[in-house]
Design a protein around this motif. Sequence first.
Motif, PDB file in Angstrom:
ATOM      1  N   CYS A 126      47.623 -46.196  22.398  1.00  0.00           N
ATOM      2  CA  CYS A 126      48.695 -46.967  22.983  1.00  0.00           C
ATOM      3  C   CYS A 126      48.954 -46.421  24.381  1.00  0.00           C
ATOM      4  O   CYS A 126      48.459 -45.379  24.761  1.00  0.00           O
ATOM      5  CB  CYS A 126      49.964 -46.862  22.138  1.00  0.00           C
ATOM      6  N   GLY A 127      49.790 -47.119  25.137  1.00  0.00           N
ATOM      7  CA  GLY A 127      50.240 -46.598  26.405  1.00  0.00           C
ATOM      8  C   GLY A 127      49.733 -47.377  27.598  1.00  0.00           C
ATOM      9  O   GLY A 127      50.320 -47.302  28.660  1.00  0.00           O
ATOM     10  N   SER A 128      48.660 -48.137  27.458  1.00  0.00           N
ATOM     11  CA  SER A 128      48.153 -48.944  28.558  1.00  0.00           C
ATOM     12  C   SER A 128      47.176 -49.944  27.994  1.00  0.00           C
ATOM     13  O   SER A 128      46.664 -49.775  26.890  1.00  0.00           O
ATOM     14  CB  SER A 128      47.453 -48.059  29.594  1.00  0.00           C
ATOM     15  N   ALA A 145      72.309 -53.348  30.026  1.00  0.00           N
ATOM     16  CA  ALA A 145      71.934 -53.253  28.613  1.00  0.00           C
ATOM     17  C   ALA A 145      70.619 -52.518  28.429  1.00  0.00           C
ATOM     18  O   ALA A 145      69.782 -52.428  29.336  1.00  0.00           O
ATOM     19  CB  ALA A 145      71.828 -54.647  28.000  1.00  0.00           C
ATOM     20  N   LYS A 146      70.442 -51.971  27.222  1.00  0.00           N
ATOM     21  CA  LYS A 146      69.201 -51.315  26.832  1.00  0.00           C
ATOM     22  C   LYS A 146      68.373 -52.298  26.010  1.00  0.00           C
ATOM     23  O   LYS A 146      68.804 -52.734  24.939  1.00  0.00           O
ATOM     24  CB  LYS A 146      69.485 -50.060  26.013  1.00  0.00           C
ATOM     25  N   PHE A 147      67.172 -52.636  26.508  1.00  0.00           N
ATOM     26  CA  PHE A 147      66.290 -53.594  25.845  1.00  0.00           C
ATOM     27  C   PHE A 147      65.157 -52.862  25.136  1.00  0.00           C
ATOM     28  O   PHE A 147      64.434 -52.084  25.750  1.00  0.00           O
ATOM     29  CB  PHE A 147      65.699 -54.582  26.849  1.00  0.00           C
ATOM     30  N   GLU A 148      64.984 -53.155  23.859  1.00  0.00           N
ATOM     31  CA  GLU A 148      63.890 -52.585  23.080  1.00  0.00           C
ATOM     32  C   GLU A 148      62.576 -53.247  23.471  1.00  0.00           C
ATOM     33  O   GLU A 148      62.467 -54.472  23.506  1.00  0.00           O
ATOM     34  CB  GLU A 148      64.145 -52.782  21.591  1.00  0.00           C
ATOM     35  N   CYS A 149      61.545 -52.420  23.760  1.00  0.00           N
ATOM     36  CA  CYS A 149      60.217 -52.929  24.121  1.00  0.00           C
ATOM     37  C   CYS A 149      59.121 -52.480  23.159  1.00  0.00           C
ATOM     38  O   CYS A 149      57.946 -52.795  23.371  1.00  0.00           O
ATOM     39  CB  CYS A 149      59.864 -52.493  25.540  1.00  0.00           C
ATOM     40  N   LEU A 150      59.464 -51.714  22.130  1.00  0.00           N
ATOM     41  CA  LEU A 150      58.552 -51.189  21.114  1.00  0.00           C
ATOM     42  C   LEU A 150      57.582 -50.157  21.685  1.00  0.00           C
ATOM     43  O   LEU A 150      57.767 -48.969  21.516  1.00  0.00           O
ATOM     44  CB  LEU A 150      57.788 -52.310  20.407  1.00  0.00           C
ATOM     45  N   ALA A 151      56.503 -50.610  22.341  1.00  0.00           N
ATOM     46  CA  ALA A 151      55.497 -49.687  22.869  1.00  0.00           C
ATOM     47  C   ALA A 151      54.871 -50.292  24.106  1.00  0.00           C
ATOM     48  O   ALA A 151      54.792 -51.520  24.235  1.00  0.00           O
ATOM     49  CB  ALA A 151      54.425 -49.409  21.820  1.00  0.00           C
ATOM     50  N   PRO A 152      54.413 -49.464  25.045  1.00  0.00           N
ATOM     51  CA  PRO A 152      53.713 -50.007  26.207  1.00  0.00           C
ATOM     52  C   PRO A 152      52.525 -50.850  25.763  1.00  0.00           C
ATOM     53  O   PRO A 152      51.725 -50.425  24.942  1.00  0.00           O
ATOM     54  CB  PRO A 152      53.259 -48.747  26.962  1.00  0.00           C
ATOM     55  N   GLY A 153      52.443 -52.068  26.288  1.00  0.00           N
ATOM     56  CA  GLY A 153      51.355 -52.959  25.911  1.00  0.00           C
ATOM     57  C   GLY A 153      51.702 -53.902  24.778  1.00  0.00           C
ATOM     58  O   GLY A 153      50.935 -54.809  24.475  1.00  0.00           O
ATOM     59  N   ASP A 154      52.855 -53.702  24.138  1.00  0.00           N
ATOM     60  CA  ASP A 154      53.258 -54.609  23.062  1.00  0.00           C
ATOM     61  C   ASP A 154      53.718 -55.933  23.666  1.00  0.00           C
ATOM     62  O   ASP A 154      54.215 -55.991  24.793  1.00  0.00           O
ATOM     63  CB  ASP A 154      54.384 -53.986  22.241  1.00  0.00           C
ATOM     64  N   GLY A 155      53.584 -57.014  22.894  1.00  0.00           N
ATOM     65  CA  GLY A 155      54.017 -58.320  23.364  1.00  0.00           C
ATOM     66  C   GLY A 155      55.505 -58.375  23.668  1.00  0.00           C
ATOM     67  O   GLY A 155      55.944 -59.166  24.516  1.00  0.00           O
ATOM     68  N   VAL A 156      56.296 -57.537  22.982  1.00  0.00           N
ATOM     69  CA  VAL A 156      57.731 -57.496  23.260  1.00  0.00           C
ATOM     70  C   VAL A 156      57.974 -56.982  24.675  1.00  0.00           C
ATOM     71  O   VAL A 156      58.816 -57.514  25.411  1.00  0.00           O
ATOM     72  CB  VAL A 156      58.462 -56.617  22.219  1.00  0.00           C
ATOM     73  N   GLY A 176      49.121 -53.367  20.173  1.00  0.00           N
ATOM     74  CA  GLY A 176      49.700 -54.701  20.203  1.00  0.00           C
ATOM     75  C   GLY A 176      48.952 -55.693  21.079  1.00  0.00           C
ATOM     76  O   GLY A 176      47.787 -55.501  21.449  1.00  0.00           O
ATOM     77  N   SER A 177      49.653 -56.774  21.408  1.00  0.00           N
ATOM     78  CA  SER A 177      49.054 -57.949  22.043  1.00  0.00           C
ATOM     79  C   SER A 177      48.264 -57.626  23.303  1.00  0.00           C
ATOM     80  O   SER A 177      47.108 -58.050  23.460  1.00  0.00           O
ATOM     81  CB  SER A 177      50.154 -58.966  22.383  1.00  0.00           C
ATOM     82  N   VAL A 178      48.873 -56.916  24.244  1.00  0.00           N
ATOM     83  CA  VAL A 178      48.216 -56.647  25.519  1.00  0.00           C
ATOM     84  C   VAL A 178      47.000 -55.747  25.307  1.00  0.00           C
ATOM     85  O   VAL A 178      45.919 -55.999  25.855  1.00  0.00           O
ATOM     86  CB  VAL A 178      49.205 -56.005  26.507  1.00  0.00           C
ATOM     87  N   TYR A 179      47.163 -54.720  24.504  1.00  0.00           N
ATOM     88  CA  TYR A 179      46.053 -53.806  24.226  1.00  0.00           C
ATOM     89  C   TYR A 179      44.869 -54.557  23.633  1.00  0.00           C
ATOM     90  O   TYR A 179      43.708 -54.339  24.031  1.00  0.00           O
ATOM     91  CB  TYR A 179      46.498 -52.702  23.279  1.00  0.00           C
ATOM     92  N   ASN A 180      45.132 -55.432  22.674  1.00  0.00           N
ATOM     93  CA  ASN A 180      44.054 -56.124  21.967  1.00  0.00           C
ATOM     94  C   ASN A 180      43.190 -56.963  22.901  1.00  0.00           C
ATOM     95  O   ASN A 180      41.972 -57.060  22.722  1.00  0.00           O
ATOM     96  CB  ASN A 180      44.630 -57.010  20.867  1.00  0.00           C
ATOM     97  N   VAL A 181      43.829 -57.595  23.899  1.00  0.00           N
ATOM     98  CA  VAL A 181      43.069 -58.443  24.826  1.00  0.00           C
ATOM     99  C   VAL A 181      41.978 -57.638  25.514  1.00  0.00           C
ATOM    100  O   VAL A 181      40.806 -58.034  25.549  1.00  0.00           O
ATOM    101  CB  VAL A 181      44.016 -59.085  25.863  1.00  0.00           C
ATOM    102  N   GLY A 182      42.332 -56.492  26.068  1.00  0.00           N
ATOM    103  CA  GLY A 182      41.340 -55.662  26.756  1.00  0.00           C
ATOM    104  C   GLY A 182      40.323 -55.060  25.810  1.00  0.00           C
ATOM    105  O   GLY A 182      39.140 -54.927  26.153  1.00  0.00           O
ATOM    106  N   ALA A 183      40.777 -54.692  24.601  1.00  0.00           N
ATOM    107  CA  ALA A 183      39.872 -54.065  23.640  1.00  0.00           C
ATOM    108  C   ALA A 183      38.819 -55.042  23.145  1.00  0.00           C
ATOM    109  O   ALA A 183      37.656 -54.667  22.950  1.00  0.00           O
ATOM    110  CB  ALA A 183      40.665 -53.494  22.468  1.00  0.00           C
ATOM    111  N   VAL A 184      39.186 -56.298  22.944  1.00  0.00           N
ATOM    112  CA  VAL A 184      38.201 -57.297  22.535  1.00  0.00           C
ATOM    113  C   VAL A 184      37.295 -57.641  23.714  1.00  0.00           C
ATOM    114  O   VAL A 184      36.079 -57.796  23.565  1.00  0.00           O
ATOM    115  CB  VAL A 184      38.895 -58.562  21.981  1.00  0.00           C
ATOM    116  N   ASP A 185      37.864 -57.757  24.896  1.00  0.00           N
ATOM    117  CA  ASP A 185      37.065 -58.061  26.091  1.00  0.00           C
ATOM    118  C   ASP A 185      35.978 -57.017  26.318  1.00  0.00           C
ATOM    119  O   ASP A 185      34.845 -57.348  26.670  1.00  0.00           O
ATOM    120  CB  ASP A 185      37.987 -58.139  27.310  1.00  0.00           C
ATOM    121  N   SER A 186      36.309 -55.748  26.102  1.00  0.00           N
ATOM    122  CA  SER A 186      35.353 -54.669  26.347  1.00  0.00           C
ATOM    123  C   SER A 186      34.399 -54.436  25.191  1.00  0.00           C
ATOM    124  O   SER A 186      33.423 -53.696  25.320  1.00  0.00           O
ATOM    125  CB  SER A 186      36.111 -53.365  26.635  1.00  0.00           C
TER     126      SER A 186
END
Length: 331
Positions: free
Chosen positions: A20-22, A150-161, A79-89
């Motif tokens: 995770c993270g990018s 306000a504090k917005f929950e984003c779950l994890a870097p790269g998550d769709g949230v 999550g969502s963003v990570y998966n796009v790059g992982a499948v592409d590569s």
Amino acid sequence: MKKVVSLFLAAAMTLSLAACGSPAPAGNGSAVSPPASGGKTLSMGTASLGGNFFTMGAAAAAVMMDGTGLSVTAQATGGSVYNVGAVDSGELDMGMSQASAVASGINGTDSYEGMPVKNIRTMFNFNATPIHILVKKSLGAADVTDLAGAKFECLAPGDGVELATMKLLPMLGLSLEDVTLEYSGSRVQASSRLKTGQVDAILDATGLGASWIADIYGDGADWTLLSLTAEQIATIVAEAPEYSQMNIPAETYSGQSNEAVTVGLWTTVYCNASMDDDTVYNLVKSIMESKEELVKAHSFFGDLAPENVVDSCIAPLHPGAEAYYKEVGVL
């Protein structure tokens, strides 16, 4: 059904936690190793444990295995963003993402700024996911623009949230400089922090009646779902056409007395472009012919239909998937 449940458990015990993270490195059209189906376990990237993506991915992997005889496993990922790059590569064979993450990858924007992906192809769309703008009532907010500080929950870097939050708030008139982005790591941890008042709000694209939203919402005494104005919706759809207006009907959640008017996305499943046509055809067919079994595993599969791909694909259809949809008459 027993087979699906047992495969859920097997997937949970053998899952691989991807970094995770990018975003995963995008292929950018360069040569990648073709994902082979023969004698190999096909991987499907989902998201963090405790969320709908992992549960739905495990169910999908089970029916794919049952319908094709191939070995398929659901993997917990960033999550969502990570998966796009992982499948592409080629790191993953398949991935699940909110349509916004696919659009970012294809267009080379947001987390993929200047790094458009070239090697992902659509297989099917699972379900519609309206954005739930869940906010503490104590903030007294009637509009997103009332949430400065306000504090917005984003779950994890790269998550769709995270992607939805960073993309939509500025469109809605709330600068990211005026809010705090919080990263709890998973929906399990985020739920606890939201319920204990450590976080104020979340923008989550998820199916109607999502259990984790229902758990936070409770009886509606402490939480509310904000609506968007017609002007706000028009702005989002114009700037990000992967979104469309969706509604969350009243009483979707206990104590929710009013309909929430919002925007939403499709949950889309895609594969690496190198996957052979016959394999993709058979994987898509196994999913589309197993709706009844899938709905027993997760209610969000109630939206599943071949028609979901019509005019709704951000990444090009894989030729194997296209062959199936032409065969059943939706293309």
